[in-house]
Design a protein around this motif. Sequence first.
Motif, PDB file in Angstrom:
ATOM      1  N   TYR A   1      -4.716  -0.549   6.839  1.00 36.22           N
ATOM      2  CA  TYR A   1      -5.092  -0.071   5.499  1.00 36.22           C
ATOM      3  C   TYR A   1      -6.054  -1.043   4.824  1.00 36.22           C
ATOM      4  O   TYR A   1      -7.078  -0.638   4.262  1.00 36.22           O
ATOM      5  CB  TYR A   1      -3.838   0.099   4.647  1.00 36.22           C
ATOM      6  CG  TYR A   1      -4.120   0.571   3.230  1.00 36.22           C
ATOM      7  CD1 TYR A   1      -4.261   1.925   2.952  1.00 36.22           C
ATOM      8  CD2 TYR A   1      -4.247  -0.337   2.186  1.00 36.22           C
ATOM      9  CE1 TYR A   1      -4.524   2.367   1.657  1.00 36.22           C
ATOM     10  CE2 TYR A   1      -4.512   0.091   0.891  1.00 36.22           C
ATOM     11  CZ  TYR A   1      -4.642   1.441   0.633  1.00 36.22           C
ATOM     12  OH  TYR A   1      -4.915   1.864  -0.648  1.00 36.22           O
ATOM     13  N   LEU A   2      -5.750  -2.330   4.886  1.00 41.63           N
ATOM     14  CA  LEU A   2      -6.608  -3.325   4.248  1.00 41.63           C
ATOM     15  C   LEU A   2      -7.989  -3.376   4.903  1.00 41.63           C
ATOM     16  O   LEU A   2      -9.011  -3.518   4.212  1.00 41.63           O
ATOM     17  CB  LEU A   2      -5.947  -4.705   4.310  1.00 41.63           C
ATOM     18  CG  LEU A   2      -4.665  -4.883   3.481  1.00 41.63           C
ATOM     19  CD1 LEU A   2      -4.093  -6.276   3.671  1.00 41.63           C
ATOM     20  CD2 LEU A   2      -4.933  -4.616   2.001  1.00 41.63           C
TER      21      LEU A   2
ATOM     22  N   ILE B   1      -0.102  -2.136   7.163  1.00 41.66           N
ATOM     23  CA  ILE B   1      -0.777  -2.881   6.092  1.00 41.66           C
ATOM     24  C   ILE B   1      -2.136  -3.397   6.565  1.00 41.66           C
ATOM     25  O   ILE B   1      -3.139  -3.308   5.844  1.00 41.66           O
ATOM     26  CB  ILE B   1       0.108  -4.046   5.615  1.00 41.66           C
ATOM     27  CG1 ILE B   1       1.392  -3.517   4.965  1.00 41.66           C
ATOM     28  CG2 ILE B   1      -0.645  -4.923   4.620  1.00 41.66           C
ATOM     29  CD1 ILE B   1       2.384  -4.591   4.592  1.00 41.66           C
ATOM     30  N   GLY B   2      -2.188  -3.908   7.792  1.00 41.89           N
ATOM     31  CA  GLY B   2      -3.444  -4.442   8.319  1.00 41.89           C
ATOM     32  C   GLY B   2      -4.525  -3.382   8.421  1.00 41.89           C
ATOM     33  O   GLY B   2      -5.673  -3.595   7.996  1.00 41.89           O
TER      34      GLY B   2
ATOM     35  N   SER C   1      -7.660   6.749   5.526  1.00 43.85           N
ATOM     36  CA  SER C   1      -7.021   5.436   5.456  1.00 43.85           C
ATOM     37  C   SER C   1      -5.522   5.564   5.248  1.00 43.85           C
ATOM     38  O   SER C   1      -4.749   4.754   5.764  1.00 43.85           O
ATOM     39  CB  SER C   1      -7.641   4.609   4.325  1.00 43.85           C
ATOM     40  OG  SER C   1      -7.469   5.245   3.069  1.00 43.85           O
TER      41      SER C   1
ATOM     42  N   SER D   1      -2.994   4.521   8.490  1.00 40.30           N
ATOM     43  CA  SER D   1      -2.058   3.417   8.229  1.00 40.30           C
ATOM     44  C   SER D   1      -0.618   3.917   8.209  1.00 40.30           C
ATOM     45  O   SER D   1       0.285   3.240   8.711  1.00 40.30           O
ATOM     46  CB  SER D   1      -2.405   2.734   6.910  1.00 40.30           C
ATOM     47  OG  SER D   1      -2.362   3.648   5.827  1.00 40.30           O
TER      48      SER D   1
ATOM     49  N   PRO E   1       0.821  -1.214   0.000  1.00 39.78           N
ATOM     50  CA  PRO E   1       0.000   0.000   0.000  1.00 39.78           C
ATOM     51  C   PRO E   1       0.855   1.264   0.000  1.00 39.78           C
ATOM     52  O   PRO E   1       1.871   1.338   0.712  1.00 39.78           O
ATOM     53  CB  PRO E   1      -0.812  -0.121   1.294  1.00 39.78           C
ATOM     54  CG  PRO E   1      -0.873  -1.590   1.560  1.00 39.78           C
ATOM     55  CD  PRO E   1       0.437  -2.142   1.075  1.00 39.78           C
TER      56      PRO E   1
ATOM     57  N   TRP F   1     -14.899  -0.649   0.484  1.00 40.60           N
ATOM     58  CA  TRP F   1     -15.344  -1.374  -0.716  1.00 40.60           C
ATOM     59  C   TRP F   1     -16.621  -2.153  -0.444  1.00 40.60           C
ATOM     60  O   TRP F   1     -17.557  -2.166  -1.255  1.00 40.60           O
ATOM     61  CB  TRP F   1     -14.246  -2.328  -1.176  1.00 40.60           C
ATOM     62  CG  TRP F   1     -14.659  -3.189  -2.340  1.00 40.60           C
ATOM     63  CD1 TRP F   1     -14.645  -2.857  -3.651  1.00 40.60           C
ATOM     64  CD2 TRP F   1     -15.160  -4.534  -2.260  1.00 40.60           C
ATOM     65  NE1 TRP F   1     -15.106  -3.915  -4.413  1.00 40.60           N
ATOM     66  CE2 TRP F   1     -15.430  -4.951  -3.591  1.00 40.60           C
ATOM     67  CE3 TRP F   1     -15.402  -5.416  -1.211  1.00 40.60           C
ATOM     68  CZ2 TRP F   1     -15.927  -6.217  -3.881  1.00 40.60           C
ATOM     69  CZ3 TRP F   1     -15.909  -6.673  -1.499  1.00 40.60           C
ATOM     70  CH2 TRP F   1     -16.160  -7.060  -2.819  1.00 40.60           C
TER      71      TRP F   1
ATOM     72  N   GLU G   1      -9.834   0.049   3.806  1.00 36.74           N
ATOM     73  CA  GLU G   1     -10.182   0.062   2.390  1.00 36.74           C
ATOM     74  C   GLU G   1     -11.143  -1.077   2.052  1.00 36.74           C
ATOM     75  O   GLU G   1     -12.026  -0.928   1.205  1.00 36.74           O
ATOM     76  CB  GLU G   1      -8.912  -0.040   1.544  1.00 36.74           C
ATOM     77  CG  GLU G   1      -8.035   1.201   1.576  1.00 36.74           C
ATOM     78  CD  GLU G   1      -8.711   2.394   0.917  1.00 36.74           C
ATOM     79  OE1 GLU G   1      -9.516   2.194  -0.016  1.00 36.74           O
ATOM     80  OE2 GLU G   1      -8.427   3.533   1.354  1.00 36.74           O
ATOM     81  N   GLY G   2     -10.985  -2.219   2.715  1.00 33.66           N
ATOM     82  CA  GLY G   2     -11.907  -3.328   2.504  1.00 33.66           C
ATOM     83  C   GLY G   2     -13.315  -2.985   2.975  1.00 33.66           C
ATOM     84  O   GLY G   2     -14.306  -3.330   2.313  1.00 33.66           O
TER      85      GLY G   2
END
Length: 561
Positions: A491-492, A488-489, A462, A466, A172, A499, A495-496
């Motif tokens: 952010y995912l 990374i966690g 985000s 992050s 990311p 979505w 963003e997840g």
Amino acid sequence: MKCSAHGFLTSMNASIGNSFIGRFFQLNERGTTFSTELAGATATFLTMAYILAVNPRILADSGGPCVPDTEDGGIYGQKYEDCLMEINRQYVTATAIGSMFGCVLMGLIANLPIALAPGMGMNAYFTYSVVGWRGTGIVSYEAAVTAVIIEGVIFFVLAATGARFALVKLIPEPVRIATPAGIGAFLAHLGLQTAEGIGVVVSDVATAVTLGACPLEKRTPVVAYDEACQAEGICPSDAYTCDVNGGVMTSPTTWIGILGFMIIAIGLAYRCKLAFVYGIGLVTVISWFRDTPVTYFPYTDAGNTRFNYFKKVVDITGVDKILTPFTKDVAGAGLALFTMLYVDFLDTSGTLLGITNEMGVIDNGGNFPRSREAFSVDALSTVFGSIFGLSPITSYIESGAGVEAGSKTGLTAVICGFYFFLSIFFAPILASIPPWAIGGALLVIGSLMMKSLAKLNFNRVSHAISGFLTMMVMPLTYSITYGLIAGIGSYLVMEGTFWFLSLARIQKPTDDAAVATIPRRSSSEPDIVVNENEKCYRNDGSDAEGAQKDASISVDMSAAQ
């Protein structure tokens, strides 16, 4: 006299330019001369020479192959301390050899004026996050070094095949941007402590850390009250606090370390290429005098041992204790392997792209002449360095000092390699640089690495969260890996979630929405915003004073690593 010297220099440059060496390094084609490359190599080496003192001290903190003797106090016993001292000396030789190999290879194969050495940040990660301080981590020293050589081989395959671009894009963006700042904070944290720094930050029972800098006689050990401590009274510890006996900020070595820090900082402000040399050098020389409050050679057993080795001045220290420390058992080193590969990739990519951009030889696609060879050399240097127990070797952003002096070819790198070769013979001098002389350099390196945060999009939550977690978790947990996992966690997850909610027709947050939630200091004060050309304007349409400018001083991530 000036005319004759100038004439000799011109004649020598012309002769070398037309020789095999000149044709091999393309001196005339690139519009440079031997004297210019020599000046650039000297500037580069002196700017990064601190690595010869800093790297051995950090890597020796891992304990290397030293085995603690439980009957002699374990990792705090005198036998273990003597082994660490020998490891430190051997790492001076190993650092010089590894750096020499990388520099010469970069010059001969890639023909670029870029010097290589064990990366700052990567050495700290190797020691404190993987092997652990004095071997107290979950991965053995041998397994960690084996992971380094495997990482180098994988890096070489990715570099040779051109797959490196795809790998970097998987991380990311905010984590990539914040990683150098996180490593910088980690290095600064080390520089503020006693083992590798000036001793301003010490342990505290209530708050974990607090202000320290008390002299040796005022220090109260902070120990782990385990079974051995309860039953046998064996409570060794390197941590201490100043809360019990006082003396906060009265340690002479702390103040002289702060002096060195300010010398380096002020020197860099005046664009002095030798700022690190002046700051570390002055503090070191002062600390070499015996019978002073800041001496590195007190009249103790340890002080006398250090002084006797220092008096040799010129000596070739072997590397028998750290040579080829490989093992087939690499259990638990998988995460370390991934992290080193990731950081090494980012570090090398940033340095090579930055230096070649400064040289004006990079295109819009991020390519430059012999780019594949340059990345491959970086990987091969890591493989070679692992033979001597070194953490990953990488390209150094300090090479920019040589480029500023006019370097344009690999001859600069080869000359840097020669300088590292000469340093092999002066291990007694380099191994006698005290930690409070190095702490200031770590603080400066860490602060300059914060510049990467300028590229972080704080208007997007985000990205801001992050990136912030990546930077803060690294120094506070003493682990680059945990910082990457947190960044990374988070952010995912964010963003997840965005979505997933968008599937329910809930609009994904925008940058403008994030800005709207930030309170302003005054409704009457016009905001300053930045347009695509990075020029400052006010919302009322007037031109704000002072266009933004890029910082002219940058360091290795890993430095620069």
